[in-house]
Design a protein around this motif. Structure first.
Motif, PDB file in Angstrom:
ATOM      1  N   LEU A  90      48.474  -1.503  46.859  1.00 21.54           N
ATOM      2  CA  LEU A  90      47.376  -1.660  47.809  1.00 21.54           C
ATOM      3  C   LEU A  90      46.140  -0.987  47.214  1.00 21.54           C
ATOM      4  CD1 LEU A  90      48.438  -3.205  50.151  1.00 21.54           C
ATOM      5  CD2 LEU A  90      50.139  -1.463  49.700  1.00 21.54           C
ATOM      6  N   THR A  91      45.123  -1.778  46.958  1.00 20.91           N
ATOM      7  CA  THR A  91      43.918  -1.268  46.316  1.00 20.91           C
ATOM      8  C   THR A  91      42.720  -2.142  46.667  1.00 20.91           C
ATOM      9  OG1 THR A  91      42.800  -1.069  44.158  1.00 20.91           O
ATOM     10  CG2 THR A  91      44.701  -2.535  44.249  1.00 20.91           C
ATOM     11  N   PRO A  92      41.531  -1.538  46.808  1.00 26.27           N
ATOM     12  CA  PRO A  92      40.342  -2.352  47.102  1.00 26.27           C
ATOM     13  C   PRO A  92      40.032  -3.352  45.990  1.00 26.27           C
ATOM     14  CG  PRO A  92      39.768  -0.014  46.872  1.00 26.27           C
ATOM     15  CD  PRO A  92      41.249  -0.110  46.834  1.00 26.27           C
ATOM     16  N   ILE A 134      46.785  -6.043  46.244  1.00 28.32           N
ATOM     17  CA  ILE A 134      46.244  -6.594  47.487  1.00 28.32           C
ATOM     18  C   ILE A 134      45.225  -5.639  48.088  1.00 28.32           C
ATOM     19  CG2 ILE A 134      46.874  -7.029  49.911  1.00 28.32           C
ATOM     20  CD1 ILE A 134      49.341  -8.481  48.920  1.00 28.32           C
ATOM     21  N   SER A 135      44.119  -6.213  48.574  1.00 27.53           N
ATOM     22  CA  SER A 135      43.096  -5.470  49.326  1.00 27.53           C
ATOM     23  C   SER A 135      43.025  -6.038  50.725  1.00 27.53           C
ATOM     24  CB  SER A 135      41.736  -5.618  48.639  1.00 27.53           C
ATOM     25  OG  SER A 135      40.700  -5.236  49.538  1.00 27.53           O
ATOM     26  N   ILE A 136      42.802  -5.193  51.728  1.00 27.80           N
ATOM     27  CA  ILE A 136      42.697  -5.723  53.090  1.00 27.80           C
ATOM     28  C   ILE A 136      41.249  -5.961  53.508  1.00 27.80           C
ATOM     29  CG2 ILE A 136      44.915  -4.794  53.826  1.00 27.80           C
ATOM     30  CD1 ILE A 136      43.216  -2.726  55.520  1.00 27.80           C
ATOM     31  N   GLY A 137      40.298  -5.762  52.610  1.00 31.73           N
ATOM     32  CA  GLY A 137      38.909  -6.069  52.968  1.00 31.73           C
ATOM     33  C   GLY A 137      37.927  -5.249  52.166  1.00 31.73           C
ATOM     34  N   TYR A 139      35.854  -2.720  52.228  1.00 29.67           N
ATOM     35  CA  TYR A 139      35.389  -1.435  52.737  1.00 29.67           C
ATOM     36  C   TYR A 139      36.272  -0.398  52.076  1.00 29.67           C
ATOM     37  CZ  TYR A 139      38.892  -3.514  55.709  1.00 29.67           C
ATOM     38  OH  TYR A 139      39.979  -4.215  56.144  1.00 29.67           O
ATOM     39  N   VAL A 140      35.834   0.844  52.127  1.00 32.96           N
ATOM     40  CA  VAL A 140      36.574   1.889  51.432  1.00 32.96           C
ATOM     41  C   VAL A 140      37.499   2.627  52.390  1.00 32.96           C
ATOM     42  CG1 VAL A 140      36.361   4.006  50.080  1.00 32.96           C
ATOM     43  CG2 VAL A 140      34.683   2.174  49.797  1.00 32.96           C
ATOM     44  N   LEU A 141      38.765   2.725  51.998  1.00 31.65           N
ATOM     45  CA  LEU A 141      39.724   3.530  52.745  1.00 31.65           C
ATOM     46  C   LEU A 141      40.115   4.722  51.881  1.00 31.65           C
ATOM     47  CD1 LEU A 141      42.079   0.644  53.929  1.00 31.65           C
ATOM     48  CD2 LEU A 141      40.337   1.790  55.299  1.00 31.65           C
ATOM     49  N   THR A 142      40.609   5.767  52.527  1.00 34.37           N
ATOM     50  CA  THR A 142      41.014   6.973  51.800  1.00 34.37           C
ATOM     51  C   THR A 142      42.209   6.698  50.902  1.00 34.37           C
ATOM     52  OG1 THR A 142      40.404   8.059  53.831  1.00 34.37           O
ATOM     53  CG2 THR A 142      41.440   9.417  52.163  1.00 34.37           C
ATOM     54  N   GLY A 143      43.042   5.764  51.327  1.00 37.82           N
ATOM     55  CA  GLY A 143      44.225   5.459  50.536  1.00 37.82           C
ATOM     56  C   GLY A 143      44.849   4.170  51.006  1.00 37.82           C
ATOM     57  N   GLY A 144      45.906   3.750  50.341  1.00 37.17           N
ATOM     58  CA  GLY A 144      46.536   2.476  50.654  1.00 37.17           C
ATOM     59  C   GLY A 144      47.413   2.492  51.905  1.00 37.17           C
ATOM     60  N   ALA A 147      46.337   0.194  54.704  1.00 40.06           N
ATOM     61  CA  ALA A 147      46.499  -1.184  54.225  1.00 40.06           C
ATOM     62  C   ALA A 147      47.978  -1.586  54.238  1.00 40.06           C
ATOM     63  CB  ALA A 147      45.905  -1.327  52.829  1.00 40.06           C
TER      64      ALA A 147
HETATM   65 CL1  6GU Z   1      44.426  -1.743  49.960  1.00 41.30          CL
HETATM   66  N1  6GU Z   1      43.170   0.523  49.640  1.00 41.30           N
HETATM   67  C1  6GU Z   1      42.077   1.314  49.746  1.00 41.30           C
HETATM   68  N2  6GU Z   1      42.164   2.568  49.308  1.00 41.30           N
HETATM   69  N3  6GU Z   1      40.939   0.913  50.256  1.00 41.30           N
HETATM   70  C2  6GU Z   1      40.885  -0.340  50.692  1.00 41.30           C
HETATM   71  C3  6GU Z   1      41.965  -1.218  50.611  1.00 41.30           C
HETATM   72  C4  6GU Z   1      43.114  -0.745  50.074  1.00 41.30           C
HETATM   73  N4  6GU Z   1      41.596  -2.404  51.128  1.00 41.30           N
HETATM   74  C5  6GU Z   1      40.338  -2.250  51.492  1.00 41.30           C
HETATM   75  N5  6GU Z   1      39.886  -1.023  51.235  1.00 41.30           N
END
Ligand code: 6GU
Length: 230
Positions: A90-92, A134-137, A139-144, A147
């Motif tokens: 899981l990664t942006p 895979i990215s869920i969108g 935007y920035v999340l702290t971690g996977g 996601a």
């Molecule tokens: Cl999968 N990971 C992180 N760290 N940020 C995200 C994401 C995943 N998908 C969207 N932003």
């Protein structure tokens, strides 16, 4: 009954998943044996006394990078348990996660989900021990972790037996690929705002036409992109 679908999640924060996985439809799917989620703490695969899982980036710069040794040990262990499951990071930077992605993942022989933290994982791990990203969108999340929960929730809905008949039919109805039509419940009049008469008419065909029109109208207004390729 069909065998339970296995998802192994590799994370530095296994406790993050406790409440979401025990609540609502996901909780029920696990309870009823449709879904099995194994949480694996990557830290358990660190061999040094501080159980270190991250390190400073070569070349300098801010933040920390997940180091290869514990992560690869956790991935090898996961491979042994689920030899045919794709290893998904899981990664942006991954491919956008969509309903079609979710449907196809439910068809796999289980899933291995890797939650990246910090500024990412060592590139050599990504290149040699990961099948898919895979990215869920955007935007920035702290971690996977968040996601991974999105993926679990969405994939779980496609597993045989998870949705009741009524919910399955709703998912496959005309509103697929469109936004939902507006819903109302009692009371009929609330603070001067009334439920549309047609919904009280008992005329099923008219109601269905009204709902289809509302779904289409709402989709045109808010998400014309959803109608583009149809
Ligand atoms: Cl999968 N990971 C992180 N760290 N940020 C995200 C994401 C995943 N998908 C969207 N932003």
């Amino acid at each position: 009954m069909s065998q339970s679908f296995k998802i192994r999640i590799l994370t530095l924060f296994p406790e993050f998943f406790d409440s979401p996985l025990s609540t609502s439809l996901t909780g029920k799917a696990i309870e009823r044996g449709h879904l099995e989620v194994e949480l694996v703490d990557i830290r358990d695969f660190a061999t040094d006394k501080h159980r270190k899982c991250d390190d400073i980036p070569y070349g300098g710069g801010a933040g920390m990078v997940m180091k290869p040794e514990p992560l690869v040990a956790a991935l090898e262990d996961a491979r042994e348990a689920l030899p045919d499951a794709p290893r998904i990071l899981l990664t942006p930077q991954g491919e956008p996660f969509e309903q079609a992605t979710s449907v196809s993942l439910a068809d796999e022989a289980g899933l291995i989900l890797v939650c990246g933290r910090y500024e990412g994982i060592d590139e050599r791990v990504r290149q040699n021990w990961i099948d898919r990203e895979i990215s869920i969108g955007d935007y920035v999340l702290t971690g996977g972790e968040v996601a991974a929960l999105v993926v679990v929730d969405s994939v779980m809905r496609h597993l045989p037996g998870v949705l009741g008949n009524q919910e399955s039919v709703t998912e496959e109805s005309f509103s697929e690929g469109m936004l939902e039509y507006p819903q109302y419940t009692r009371p009929r009049s609330f603070r001067g705002h009334d439920v549309p008469d047609i919904l009280l008419s008992g005329h099923h065909e008219n109601i269905e036409n009204w709902r289809r029109e509302k779904a289409l109208q709402r989709t045109r207004e808010r998400r014309p992109d959803l109608l583009d390729d149809e």
